[in-house]
Enzyme design. Structure first.
Site, PDB file in Angstrom:
ATOM      1  CG  HIS A   1      -8.067 -10.374  -0.106  1.00 40.99           C
ATOM      2  ND1 HIS A   1      -8.805 -11.209   0.570  1.00 40.99           N
ATOM      3  CD2 HIS A   1      -8.842  -9.610  -0.617  1.00 40.99           C
ATOM      4  CE1 HIS A   1      -9.803 -10.565   0.718  1.00 40.99           C
ATOM      5  NE2 HIS A   1     -10.019  -9.606  -0.177  1.00 40.99           N
ATOM      6  CB  CYS A   2      -9.322 -12.102  -5.792  1.00 42.54           C
ATOM      7  SG  CYS A   2      -9.965 -11.403  -7.486  1.00 42.54           S
ATOM      8  N   PRO A   3     -10.063  -8.846  -4.806  1.00 44.80           N
ATOM      9  CG  PRO A   3      -9.702  -6.628  -5.332  1.00 44.80           C
ATOM     10  CD  PRO A   3      -9.108  -8.040  -5.085  1.00 44.80           C
TER      11      PRO A   3
END
Length: 318
Positions: free
Chosen positions: A177-179
């Site tokens: 999961h990439c912010p």
């Protein structure tokens, strides 16, 4: 970030794994959804453009991810301002300035487009709550075949899928999961994330080159005709752009290399951490599985939706 716990559903007889079969279990509870679906046609309808694909756009309601995404856009806009209005517009060579400006704006546009596609594309979410008795019966499982159930989102868990605690969904072929894109990187949007890191790296290197060469040129000309700003203001803008170009050039370059290595080896970041052993595709087939089939210039376009080779199975024989 992801939940490793799995519940195995067997079609032959129940397995209680050292727990009493007579002990009352708590009912599974589905997590509240952190994803909304937006209708973006209202933004383009006044211009006479309506696209069915913009009717249900995936969006993650995570305040940290939203802040990071907006911060990314602001950084690109800052680089755009410094390159165009502090440096190139005051250059004496009009042809060179025009070419540099055209190239920089092209890569910046592709970077923002890739970022939006990575952020607003469903990464491969498994339908929530489909691990019911009726849902499992619809699979038509034979004797000895099993499926996995996620206890968090109560969904049938396909092969290579993992639960994301931010999206609160199981994501097929989840890498991480990439912010910065406020989304998971999974089966459906990995191409756009790879293109985003590539184009950000390219504009960072280009901006770094322009800033250093402009600074050297200004020092040689004793800051005469360098920009419409004062020498101290121009220096501050250039220093911040050099720092931004170095930082994000290195960061996105490493991310791009890591992603390409994962694509070629047909192994996600989570699978590398878990050291899972399984049958893998060849490098060329792995590339096609992410960027689409067959190879074309559309591989480098964030506006082209790839045609994937096929989906993974969701059950196993035991």
């Amino acid at each position: 970030m992801f939940q490793m716990e799995l519940e195995e559903i067997v079609t032959t007889r129940p397995s209680y794994k050292s727990k009493s079969p007579y002990k009352k279990r708590k009912a599974d509870k589905i997590q509240t959804d952190s994803v909304v679906f937006l209708d973006l046609n209202c933004l383009f309808r006044p211009f006479g453009y309506v696209n069915p694909s913009l009717r249900h756009v995936w969006f993650v309601k995570d305040i940290c991810g939203i802040v990071c995404a907006v911060f990314t856009w602001l950084l690109v806009l800052y680089a755009e301002y410094v390159v165009m209005f502090v440096m190139l517009i005051h250059e004496s060579s009009n042809i060179s300035s025009f070419l540099h400006g055209l190239l920089f704006n092209l890569f910046a546009f592709l970077a923002i487009a890739s970022h939006l596609r990575a952020m607003l594309t469903d990464p491969g979410a498994v339908p929530k709550g489909n691990a019911t008795t009726e849902g499992i019966k619809h699979l038509g499982l034979k004797k000895g075949e099993v499926v996995f159930k996620c206890p968090k989102c109560i969904s049938i868990k396909p092969d290579r899928a993992h639960h994301c605690s931010v999206c609160q969904r199981c994501i097929r072929k989840m890498d991480h999961h990439c912010p910065w894109v406020n989304n998971c990187v999974g089966e459906n949007n990995q191409k756009y994330f790879v293109l985003f890191t590539l184009y950000i790296c390219l504009i960072s290197i280009h901006a770094l080159y322009l800033a250093v060469s402009h600074f050297v040129s200004c020092v040689g000309r004793d800051w005469k005709g360098c920009s419409g700003l004062s020498p101290p203001a121009t220096t501050i803008f250039l220093i911040f752009l050099i720092f931004e170009g170095m930082l994000f050039g290195i960061f996105t370059g490493i991310m791009f290399a890591t992603q390409m290595s994962a694509v070629c080896s047909d192994e996600t970041g989570i699978e590398q951490l878990k050291k899972e052993e399984r049958e893998r595709r060849s490098r060329w087939l792995s590339m096609k599985a992410v960027f689409g089939h067959p190879f074309s210039i559309r591989w480098f376009s964030p506006f082209a939706t790839p045609m994937f080779l096929g989906s993974e199975k969701i059950y196993y024989s035991v």
